[in-house]
Write an enzyme that holds these catalytic residues in place. Sequence first.
Site, PDB file in Angstrom:
ATOM      1  N   GLU A  88       0.837  -1.195   0.000  1.00  0.00           N
ATOM      2  CA  GLU A  88       0.000   0.000   0.000  1.00  0.00           C
ATOM      3  C   GLU A  88       0.870   1.243   0.000  1.00  0.00           C
ATOM      4  O   GLU A  88       1.960   1.248   0.574  1.00  0.00           O
ATOM      5  CB  GLU A  88      -0.898  -0.009   1.245  1.00  0.00           C
ATOM      6  CG  GLU A  88      -1.759  -1.251   1.281  1.00  0.00           C
ATOM      7  CD  GLU A  88      -2.816  -1.246   2.373  1.00  0.00           C
ATOM      8  OE1 GLU A  88      -3.942  -1.649   2.077  1.00  0.00           O
ATOM      9  OE2 GLU A  88      -2.507  -0.857   3.515  1.00  0.00           O
ATOM     10  N   CYS A 101       3.350   8.921   0.562  1.00  0.00           N
ATOM     11  CA  CYS A 101       3.950   8.011   1.540  1.00  0.00           C
ATOM     12  C   CYS A 101       4.162   6.667   0.861  1.00  0.00           C
ATOM     13  O   CYS A 101       3.193   6.010   0.468  1.00  0.00           O
ATOM     14  CB  CYS A 101       3.003   7.894   2.741  1.00  0.00           C
ATOM     15  SG  CYS A 101       3.578   6.747   3.996  1.00  0.00           S
ATOM     16  N   CYS A 108       6.781  -6.112   7.217  1.00  0.00           N
ATOM     17  CA  CYS A 108       7.877  -5.536   8.008  1.00  0.00           C
ATOM     18  C   CYS A 108       8.305  -6.546   9.054  1.00  0.00           C
ATOM     19  O   CYS A 108       7.462  -7.208   9.658  1.00  0.00           O
ATOM     20  CB  CYS A 108       7.406  -4.248   8.701  1.00  0.00           C
ATOM     21  SG  CYS A 108       8.716  -3.432   9.664  1.00  0.00           S
ATOM     22  N   CYS A 112       6.790  -3.890  15.896  1.00  0.00           N
ATOM     23  CA  CYS A 112       6.470  -2.883  16.911  1.00  0.00           C
ATOM     24  C   CYS A 112       5.052  -3.159  17.424  1.00  0.00           C
ATOM     25  O   CYS A 112       4.146  -3.447  16.637  1.00  0.00           O
ATOM     26  CB  CYS A 112       6.558  -1.477  16.318  1.00  0.00           C
ATOM     27  SG  CYS A 112       8.213  -1.082  15.718  1.00  0.00           S
ATOM     28  N   CYS A 115       1.898  -1.279  15.913  1.00  0.00           N
ATOM     29  CA  CYS A 115       1.815  -1.063  14.462  1.00  0.00           C
ATOM     30  C   CYS A 115       1.217  -2.280  13.758  1.00  0.00           C
ATOM     31  O   CYS A 115       1.653  -3.408  13.970  1.00  0.00           O
ATOM     32  CB  CYS A 115       3.210  -0.787  13.905  1.00  0.00           C
ATOM     33  SG  CYS A 115       3.243  -0.580  12.117  1.00  0.00           S
ATOM     34  N   CYS A 327      -0.668   6.386   9.556  1.00  0.00           N
ATOM     35  CA  CYS A 327       0.541   5.795  10.141  1.00  0.00           C
ATOM     36  C   CYS A 327       0.219   4.534  10.931  1.00  0.00           C
ATOM     37  O   CYS A 327      -0.638   4.548  11.810  1.00  0.00           O
ATOM     38  CB  CYS A 327       1.187   6.751  11.143  1.00  0.00           C
ATOM     39  SG  CYS A 327       1.725   8.293  10.468  1.00  0.00           S
TER      40      CYS A 327
HETATM   41  N1  SAH Z   1       9.689   1.404   9.811  1.00  0.00           N
HETATM   42  C1  SAH Z   1       9.872   2.826   9.708  1.00  0.00           C
HETATM   43  C2  SAH Z   1       8.994   3.431   8.629  1.00  0.00           C
HETATM   44  C3  SAH Z   1       7.511   3.416   8.942  1.00  0.00           C
HETATM   45  S1  SAH Z   1       7.052   5.002   9.435  1.00  0.00           S
HETATM   46  C4  SAH Z   1       9.669   3.473  11.063  1.00  0.00           C
HETATM   47  O1  SAH Z   1       9.245   2.786  11.980  1.00  0.00           O
HETATM   48  O2  SAH Z   1       9.985   4.652  11.223  1.00  0.00           O
HETATM   49  C5  SAH Z   1       5.605   4.719  10.300  1.00  0.00           C
HETATM   50  C6  SAH Z   1       5.465   5.657  11.482  1.00  0.00           C
HETATM   51  O3  SAH Z   1       4.175   5.425  12.052  1.00  0.00           O
HETATM   52  C7  SAH Z   1       6.488   5.392  12.571  1.00  0.00           C
HETATM   53  O4  SAH Z   1       6.917   6.603  13.119  1.00  0.00           O
HETATM   54  C8  SAH Z   1       5.673   4.622  13.616  1.00  0.00           C
HETATM   55  O5  SAH Z   1       6.192   4.831  14.899  1.00  0.00           O
HETATM   56  C9  SAH Z   1       4.302   5.224  13.426  1.00  0.00           C
HETATM   57  N2  SAH Z   1       3.201   4.334  13.825  1.00  0.00           N
HETATM   58  C10 SAH Z   1       3.177   2.995  13.817  1.00  0.00           C
HETATM   59  N3  SAH Z   1       1.990   2.544  14.262  1.00  0.00           N
HETATM   60  C11 SAH Z   1       1.244   3.627  14.524  1.00  0.00           C
HETATM   61  C12 SAH Z   1      -0.080   3.818  15.003  1.00  0.00           C
HETATM   62  N4  SAH Z   1      -0.870   2.792  15.251  1.00  0.00           N
HETATM   63  N5  SAH Z   1      -0.531   5.084  15.162  1.00  0.00           N
HETATM   64  C13 SAH Z   1       0.260   6.138  14.862  1.00  0.00           C
HETATM   65  N6  SAH Z   1       1.511   6.022  14.408  1.00  0.00           N
HETATM   66  C14 SAH Z   1       2.010   4.786  14.245  1.00  0.00           C
END
Ligand code: SAH
Length: 334
Positions: A88, A101, A108, A112, A115, A327
Amino acid sequence: MTILDLNLAEMTDFLVNEVGLKSFKARMVFEWIHQKAILDYDLMTSLHQTERDLLKEKAPFPQWTVTEHPTKDSNKLTATTDDGNSIEFVILKSKSAPTLCVSSQVGCPLKCAFCETGTLGITRNLTAGEIVYQVLLAEKKTGGIGNIVLMGMGEPLLNLDNVLKAIAILHEPTGLNVSPRRITLSTAGIVPGIEKLLTADSGINLAISLNAPTDELRSELMPINKTYRIDTLIRAAKAFQEKSGRRVTVEYVLLKDVNDTPVLIRSLIALLRRTGFHINLIPFNPTSSGYKKPTLDHIEWVKAQLEAAHLNVTIRNSRGVSTQAACGMLASKK
Ligand code: SAH
């Protein structure tokens, strides 16, 4: 590998030696693709029919099927790649040119806790051409994107070679000519990758997903912290900022009662004081993880605390929550 994986020199070489085009025609093909986002040889009117037919046979374009999920302020594009994977990418509308984006991996590996993409695991890296393709598809759809953020599915620093190649192709002056200053790479904290990115001197911006001010909490939320601790991450980000001259952004997803308590916000301030980093507070977007987003009042309270400590802070309000485009929500399962 497709023709989209090739920079101008490689494409010229390929089209001259393997397809038999004159080098000025090869340059035209590069311009049609990368300047005009034309991904159909039949529309390349400066080529002869015989040349078009040859190109169709020897250098086919990827043929993703793309489904759109538009809202008033975003458009999530779900694509099925040529090998049947699902990824996506998201066009984020704004008053000026939209931000794109893009994804760097299918899934991935980092898991985390908050996420959704992390629940998929990793299938494979995207190729440079597949990263460029997302940009070209969005370029065609919007008539001109502004900034590009590597914040979609995947950890870009675990696919750095392909990411750097894509950035170089996008930067070609005879192509889309995207200045690296318009590109931001976000990482969950792959410290050697940050060092490699700095050495590569790509000129792009860096964002780090911090999300917690203590190793104890961060390791719980982001398992990668067990490998690269907060102090090494902050040190690498400082070095990046000093040597590149580009201000680093710290992303901090606000999770209610988890990383937004007065004690932890004080630790966050102590950690980031005098770094010069810009802080982006991201109110949590709902996922299957069970975390919650703080109230608006509390989000404003956190911002005020950071501002009172003279930190540079903005709240990044997510677009596309209703279509799972925001995000941490990208996880189309195919
Ligand atoms: N793997 C990289 C690129 C992805 S960026 C990274 O982690 O930076 C995605 C961003 O969204 C990251 O800053 C992550 O911390 C944030 N993110 C992940 N899950 C989220 C959620 N449920 N709500 C808001 N932000 C989230």
